[in-house]
Design a protein around this motif. Sequence first.
Motif, PDB file in Angstrom:
ATOM      1  N   ASN A  30      24.974 -58.704  66.527  1.00 54.33           N
ATOM      2  CA  ASN A  30      24.455 -57.537  66.778  1.00 54.33           C
ATOM      3  C   ASN A  30      25.162 -56.810  65.621  1.00 54.33           C
ATOM      4  OD1 ASN A  30      22.759 -57.267  68.994  1.00 54.33           O
ATOM      5  ND2 ASN A  30      24.584 -57.926  70.169  1.00 54.33           N
ATOM      6  N   SER A 195      19.993 -54.034  75.858  1.00 53.68           N
ATOM      7  CA  SER A 195      20.671 -53.397  74.667  1.00 53.68           C
ATOM      8  C   SER A 195      19.822 -52.840  73.915  1.00 53.68           C
ATOM      9  CB  SER A 195      21.740 -54.510  74.072  1.00 53.68           C
ATOM     10  OG  SER A 195      20.937 -55.603  73.543  1.00 53.68           O
ATOM     11  N   MET A 221      17.131 -51.126  65.983  1.00 50.43           N
ATOM     12  CA  MET A 221      18.102 -51.449  64.898  1.00 50.43           C
ATOM     13  C   MET A 221      19.076 -50.311  64.779  1.00 50.43           C
ATOM     14  SD  MET A 221      18.119 -54.267  63.369  1.00 50.43           S
ATOM     15  CE  MET A 221      17.098 -55.704  63.332  1.00 50.43           C
ATOM     16  N   ASN A 223      22.330 -48.188  65.790  1.00 50.12           N
ATOM     17  CA  ASN A 223      23.527 -48.469  66.653  1.00 50.12           C
ATOM     18  C   ASN A 223      23.917 -47.122  67.098  1.00 50.12           C
ATOM     19  OD1 ASN A 223      24.033 -51.132  65.937  1.00 50.12           O
ATOM     20  ND2 ASN A 223      24.663 -50.581  64.036  1.00 50.12           N
ATOM     21  N   LEU A 276      33.876 -47.709  73.650  1.00 57.25           N
ATOM     22  CA  LEU A 276      34.129 -46.677  72.421  1.00 57.25           C
ATOM     23  C   LEU A 276      35.827 -46.010  72.763  1.00 57.25           C
ATOM     24  CD1 LEU A 276      31.003 -44.475  72.336  1.00 57.25           C
ATOM     25  CD2 LEU A 276      31.775 -46.445  70.601  1.00 57.25           C
TER      26      LEU A 276
HETATM   27  C1  LIG Z   1      20.017 -51.230  69.777  1.00 54.40           C
HETATM   28  S1  LIG Z   1      21.065 -52.595  68.962  1.00 54.40           S
HETATM   29  C2  LIG Z   1      21.388 -52.081  67.373  1.00 54.40           C
HETATM   30  C3  LIG Z   1      21.115 -53.018  66.358  1.00 54.40           C
HETATM   31  C4  LIG Z   1      22.208 -54.340  66.217  1.00 54.40           C
HETATM   32  N1  LIG Z   1      23.582 -53.644  65.755  1.00 54.40           N
HETATM   33  C5  LIG Z   1      21.709 -55.417  65.793  1.00 54.40           C
HETATM   34  O1  LIG Z   1      22.319 -56.148  65.009  1.00 54.40           O
HETATM   35  O2  LIG Z   1      20.476 -56.007  65.971  1.00 54.40           O
HETATM   36  C6  LIG Z   1      22.350 -52.546  70.172  1.00 54.40           C
HETATM   37  C7  LIG Z   1      23.474 -53.345  69.927  1.00 54.40           C
HETATM   38  O3  LIG Z   1      24.287 -53.062  68.374  1.00 54.40           O
HETATM   39  C8  LIG Z   1      25.532 -53.159  68.852  1.00 54.40           C
HETATM   40  N2  LIG Z   1      26.045 -51.751  68.629  1.00 54.40           N
HETATM   41  C9  LIG Z   1      25.295 -50.499  68.634  1.00 54.40           C
HETATM   42  N3  LIG Z   1      26.140 -49.279  68.495  1.00 54.40           N
HETATM   43  C10 LIG Z   1      27.471 -49.972  68.323  1.00 54.40           C
HETATM   44  C11 LIG Z   1      28.449 -49.509  68.199  1.00 54.40           C
HETATM   45  N4  LIG Z   1      28.867 -48.003  68.050  1.00 54.40           N
HETATM   46  N5  LIG Z   1      29.874 -49.969  68.081  1.00 54.40           N
HETATM   47  C12 LIG Z   1      29.604 -51.214  68.195  1.00 54.40           C
HETATM   48  N6  LIG Z   1      28.516 -52.048  68.264  1.00 54.40           N
HETATM   49  C13 LIG Z   1      27.479 -51.498  68.365  1.00 54.40           C
HETATM   50  C14 LIG Z   1      25.836 -53.688  70.349  1.00 54.40           C
HETATM   51  O4  LIG Z   1      26.024 -55.162  69.789  1.00 54.40           O
HETATM   52  C15 LIG Z   1      24.471 -53.319  70.943  1.00 54.40           C
HETATM   53  O5  LIG Z   1      24.259 -54.156  71.999  1.00 54.40           O
END
Ligand SMILES: C[S@@+](CC[C@H](N)C(=O)[O-])C[C@H]1O[C@@H](n2cnc3c(N)ncnc32)[C@H](O)[C@@H]1O
Length: 432
Positions: A30, A195, A221, A223, A276
Motif C-alpha cells: 500500500n 481500505s 489511490m 492516501n 496517526l
Molecule cells: C485508499 S488506499 C490508498 C492507496 C494505497 N497507498 C496504495 O498503495 O494502493 C488506502 C491504503 O493506503 C495506505 N494509507 C493511506 N493513508 C495513509 C497514511 N496517512 N499513512 C499510512 N498509510 C496510509 C494504507 O495502507 C491504506 O490501507
Amino acid sequence: MAELDLAALNVSTHDALALALLGGTVEGINDRGVIATANIPPNTVIAQIPLTSTISSSALLANVEEFSALSTFANSSSSLSDDDLICLAIILSRKESCPHPYLSTFSGFTNNLPATFDSTIFLTPGSLPHNLLKGTNLMHSTAMLQNQIAQDHAVLLKLLQDFSMVHVDMKDFFPTTEEDFGLEDYVHGLFSVYSRACDLSMSVEGRDAGRVRLLCPFLDMLNHSTTSKVFYEFDTETGSVKIKTGEDEILKDSEVTLNYGPLPNSKLLLFYGFSLPNNAHDFAELFVPLNPDLALYSSKLELLKTLSPTYLPSQPFQIKKGGAIPSTLLSLLRIMPLIDLDGVDATFPISDSNELGVLSALEGALQGMSQAISGNLLLVGDDRKAEEDVNSIAEYEKVRIYVESELEILSTALQEVRGRISAIQEGLEGCD
Ligand SMILES: C[S@@+](CC[C@H](N)C(=O)[O-])C[C@H]1O[C@@H](n2cnc3c(N)ncnc32)[C@H](O)[C@@H]1O
C-alpha cells in the motif's frame, strides 16, 4: 505490479497528476499515492470516473444482459451485503478466464490492487505488535472481525453452491469450491473494499437516492490526510464521480490526499493498517453490560433509555480523548445495583456513599485496563529493543501509537474518577 491503465477504464485525470511510489516504512505494501507535478488551483476537477468504470452494487446490478448472472445471484441472496458483492466482483475479475465479460474489463484494475493488506487481523500471534495489543479494545474488535469474516465466508460459499445447484445454466459463472473461493481470496477482496472503497451520495432528479458503496479506480489511490480539502461527488449530468481539489491549492511535488473522515486509530489499524500520532478521534471503550438476570432488568433498561435514547445494554461506552466520563455510564453504574426504583432520579448521585461505590467500581475497571496495557508496553518494549526485523518494528510502532493513546485516555479518565472520589470523601469527612 503492472502499471495501472486508467485510460482503459475511461478514467480521465488532470495533467499535473502522477501515480508514484512513496517509499513508506514497509515497502511494497500500500505504498503508492498521487503526486502533483505542478500547482493545481483550488476548485479544480482533478479526475472524472464514469460510474460504469467503478465496481459498485448499482453498476453491477443494473439491468443489463451481461450482468444477469450476478444480478440473479444477488437478488436471490437477500443476505448479500454490498461489500460482499464488490468482493465477489473483485475475485471474479482477477481470474485469468473470467466468465463475466463486464467484470473482465476490470481485471487490469483489480490485479493492480495490493497483494497484501495491513490490518491487525493479520498480526501473527506471539509477534511483538500482537503481544502489545493484549487486553486492548482493538484486540477485542480484531478477534470479533476475524470470527465474523470466517463465518461470512462460509455463508457466502454455501450461497454460491446452493445457487449453482438451482441455476444450472449459470453454474460456470461462480466459484463453488474452497479452491476457487478460499478464505484467503475472500479476505483479500474484503480488505480491498474496507481500505479502498468509498461511499457516494447519489441523487436522482434532484432527490436524495441514498449512499452507494463503490470501488472507484484512481480515487482508491489517494492516501488519508486529516487536512485534505479534496472531495468527490457524483455528477448526475455526466454519470460520473468527480474528484475536486476543494478550497486549497495543491502545490507542486506535494501528495494529493483525501480525508477519510474522523477515524480513531483503532479503526485505522483494523481496516486500513496504519495509525496517526496524536489522533484526536481516539477513544477507549468500556464494556459494562446490563445483565438481563438483574433484578428489575426491564425497568432499569427503560430508565436508561429515557436518560440516553441511544443506549444499548450490550454496547460499550466510549471514553473520548480529552472528554469526560459519559454520564450514561455513571447512571448505569448507579442503577445497576438498585432493587427498588421508586423515586430514583438516575441523573444525580443517589447519595454520597452510593456514589462512592459507583466511582470505586469504575476506578477498579479503569485501573485494571490501564495496568494490563502499561504492563504490555513495558514487557514488549524490552523485546522491541532486541528486534531487528524492519517490518516487525514498523508494525510494532503503528500499534504502539494506538496503545499509548488508549493508555492516555484511560489515565485521564482515572484522574477524573479519583478527583470525584476525593471530593466526596472530603465532603463526607467535612460532615463528621
Ligand atoms: C485508499 S488506499 C490508498 C492507496 C494505497 N497507498 C496504495 O498503495 O494502493 C488506502 C491504503 O493506503 C495506505 N494509507 C493511506 N493513508 C495513509 C497514511 N496517512 N499513512 C499510512 N498509510 C496510509 C494504507 O495502507 C491504506 O490501507
